[in-house]
Design an enzyme around this catalytic site. Sequence first.
Site, PDB file in Angstrom:
ATOM      1  N   THR A  14       0.855  -1.183   0.000  1.00  0.00           N
ATOM      2  CA  THR A  14       0.000   0.000   0.000  1.00  0.00           C
ATOM      3  C   THR A  14       0.893   1.235   0.000  1.00  0.00           C
ATOM      4  O   THR A  14       2.124   1.131  -0.050  1.00  0.00           O
ATOM      5  CB  THR A  14      -0.903   0.021   1.244  1.00  0.00           C
ATOM      6  OG1 THR A  14      -0.107   0.332   2.405  1.00  0.00           O
ATOM      7  CG2 THR A  14      -1.588  -1.328   1.457  1.00  0.00           C
ATOM      8  N   CYS A  15       0.277   2.414   0.107  1.00  0.00           N
ATOM      9  CA  CYS A  15       1.075   3.636   0.129  1.00  0.00           C
ATOM     10  C   CYS A  15       1.901   3.750   1.405  1.00  0.00           C
ATOM     11  O   CYS A  15       2.875   4.492   1.453  1.00  0.00           O
ATOM     12  CB  CYS A  15       0.178   4.866  -0.035  1.00  0.00           C
ATOM     13  SG  CYS A  15      -1.078   5.027   1.254  1.00  0.00           S
TER      14      CYS A  15
ATOM     15  N   GLU B 206      -7.940   3.724  10.887  1.00  0.00           N
ATOM     16  CA  GLU B 206      -8.409   4.025   9.523  1.00  0.00           C
ATOM     17  C   GLU B 206      -8.953   2.761   8.859  1.00  0.00           C
ATOM     18  O   GLU B 206      -8.455   1.664   9.093  1.00  0.00           O
ATOM     19  CB  GLU B 206      -7.290   4.669   8.698  1.00  0.00           C
ATOM     20  CG  GLU B 206      -6.089   3.782   8.435  1.00  0.00           C
ATOM     21  CD  GLU B 206      -6.057   3.222   7.034  1.00  0.00           C
ATOM     22  OE1 GLU B 206      -7.068   3.346   6.315  1.00  0.00           O
ATOM     23  OE2 GLU B 206      -5.050   2.623   6.669  1.00  0.00           O
ATOM     24  N   GLY B 207      -9.976   2.935   8.048  1.00  0.00           N
ATOM     25  CA  GLY B 207     -10.703   1.794   7.507  1.00  0.00           C
ATOM     26  C   GLY B 207     -10.201   1.275   6.183  1.00  0.00           C
ATOM     27  O   GLY B 207     -10.512   0.145   5.807  1.00  0.00           O
TER      28      GLY B 207
ATOM     29  N   GLY C  33      -6.508  12.286 -10.457  1.00  0.00           N
ATOM     30  CA  GLY C  33      -6.726  10.858 -10.223  1.00  0.00           C
ATOM     31  C   GLY C  33      -8.088  10.643  -9.581  1.00  0.00           C
ATOM     32  O   GLY C  33      -8.374  11.192  -8.517  1.00  0.00           O
TER      33      GLY C  33
ATOM     34  N   GLY D  20      -9.396   7.519  -8.831  1.00  0.00           N
ATOM     35  CA  GLY D  20      -9.504   6.168  -8.295  1.00  0.00           C
ATOM     36  C   GLY D  20     -10.034   6.191  -6.867  1.00  0.00           C
ATOM     37  O   GLY D  20     -10.667   7.165  -6.438  1.00  0.00           O
ATOM     38  N   LYS D  21      -9.774   5.134  -6.111  1.00  0.00           N
ATOM     39  CA  LYS D  21     -10.300   5.045  -4.743  1.00  0.00           C
ATOM     40  C   LYS D  21      -9.819   6.196  -3.874  1.00  0.00           C
ATOM     41  O   LYS D  21     -10.600   6.822  -3.157  1.00  0.00           O
ATOM     42  CB  LYS D  21      -9.883   3.710  -4.125  1.00  0.00           C
ATOM     43  CG  LYS D  21     -10.513   2.497  -4.784  1.00  0.00           C
ATOM     44  CD  LYS D  21     -10.017   1.211  -4.133  1.00  0.00           C
ATOM     45  CE  LYS D  21     -10.618  -0.018  -4.822  1.00  0.00           C
ATOM     46  NZ  LYS D  21     -10.097  -1.276  -4.226  1.00  0.00           N
ATOM     47  N   MET D  22      -8.517   6.474  -3.934  1.00  0.00           N
ATOM     48  CA  MET D  22      -7.948   7.531  -3.094  1.00  0.00           C
ATOM     49  C   MET D  22      -8.480   8.895  -3.512  1.00  0.00           C
ATOM     50  O   MET D  22      -8.849   9.725  -2.673  1.00  0.00           O
ATOM     51  CB  MET D  22      -6.429   7.504  -3.187  1.00  0.00           C
ATOM     52  CG  MET D  22      -5.800   6.211  -2.714  1.00  0.00           C
ATOM     53  SD  MET D  22      -5.758   6.064  -0.931  1.00  0.00           S
ATOM     54  CE  MET D  22      -4.310   7.021  -0.534  1.00  0.00           C
TER      55      MET D  22
END
Length: 536
Positions: free
Chosen positions: A133-134, A198-199, A275, A277-279
């Site tokens: 992940t990030c 955080e989820g 962007g 996307g999800k983020m």
Amino acid sequence: MAAASGLAASFAVTKAELLVRSSSWAKFGVGPRPRVGFRVRIQRGPRCEAAGTDLEEKITARASSVSALEQFKVSGTDRYMKERSSIAVIGLSVHTTPVEMREKLAVPEAQWPRTIGELCNLNHIEEAAVLSTCNRMEIYVVALSWHRGIREVTEWMAKTSGIPVSELREHLFMLRDSDAIRHLFEVSAGLDSLVLGEGQILAQVKQVVRVGQGSGGLGKNIDRLFKDAITAGKLVRSETNISSGAVSVSSAAVELALMKLPHTHSLFARMLVIGAGKMGKLVIKHLVAKGCRKVVVVNRSTEKVDAIREELKDVEIIYKPLDDMLSSASEADVIFTSTASETPLFFKENVESLPPVGEAVGGVRFFLDISVPRNVGSCVSELKSARVFNVDDLKEVVEANKEDRQRKAMEAQAIISKELKRFEAWRDSLETVPTIKKLRSYADRIKVAELEKCYQKIGDEALTKKMKRAIEDLSNGILNKLLHGPLQHLRCDGSDSRTLDETLENMHALNRMFSLGTDKSIIEQKIKAKVEKAQN
């Protein structure tokens, strides 16, 4: 430490080199116990991209396989063959590793199946999974030998990333068995995140299972480990409410941007999100939640932006194609970047050419880069007209509500400890399965041999099929009744009061009494098969 002495020959680990790994507990003043990571010293020559041919690589691989085969041949007296396979995690965390290094090791989701395949092809790795992940890059494995398995994974990481091992080992953490399992449960519960509770990380852990199952890459142990981690993460969130008030990386980026802007003009700043996307979608949602009514979104295509616009109907969302990124940036005060680009979208010269922003928002253009690899080059920070924040800068946002989060974190640990015991009990119970099979096979061999003797004494011509069937039924009946007691004492399914420790004691006793040699023979067979496959 006993394990450390076994590493000396290959890793040259010293006591002074033990690195206490920082974690989210340090931030929140909660510390059940420190994590210890081994600094691993592996001698390795300099990396040269141009050097080497396919033939040289094949010769090197064959030499490695031959070396492994020699290790296998003497394994009867080798200590590592007597140890149980281990669950391990090797990785880099936001708490201990700068983003510059994490981005070099980041593995895109599309490459997870290939990475799992490469790891499982290592001589001493049986199962593998990747959580990238990030904020983290973690490799979970079932190692047939802890020492050799860790060395192989570490060398693989150095080879694929191009990072010298001498540099990699300064940041690498390694955890084994209970510590590795607890770590994943804490990760899934959001306890190891940059923002406590955080989820988003729970969804990422679920994705590891989905991708692994889709590619057929997850083994029995890793699959169960990640599924139990998901269960633990859900329980922590439902029973402690730890996610209330907690934020994701996207929300933390929004919080930080609004914190840095002049308070009176924060909601009037011109927002650009690159962007969708999800983020990116989460950034837009958090901006809207804070009162922002207009957002410009740059994306490769319009479909995702249209979907966001349909969901957030009361907000003006303006779509711009990727070709208009710089012109859109010239009209923005705050720019959020969250794309999967492997190269920066903004360099110093790009930002330097943008018109200045107004004094009402501080005269500085803000870049909130929540991508790994980064979308904004580090050189942009040299400009006085711009301020760049990446995922490592979000720590300012997580200090709020510390006391309440400490309490919830302690409650979460109690839940995790319970789930950890459940998983370990399940894994320990697997040890008895090979013994049951070995004992049954041992008894069947004796039965067949004695039946042959019986038939020879009587003579085949004197036995009808009915008589043979009766003799075999008799032998099977005696055998089953004799085995019933021992096999019952090898099962630990909760149907009686027998503890797991008692079951394992029974297993070891039967292994000794009948010379079954279960543990060693299974590991030997697995390693031999891997070595022979590598040679071919």
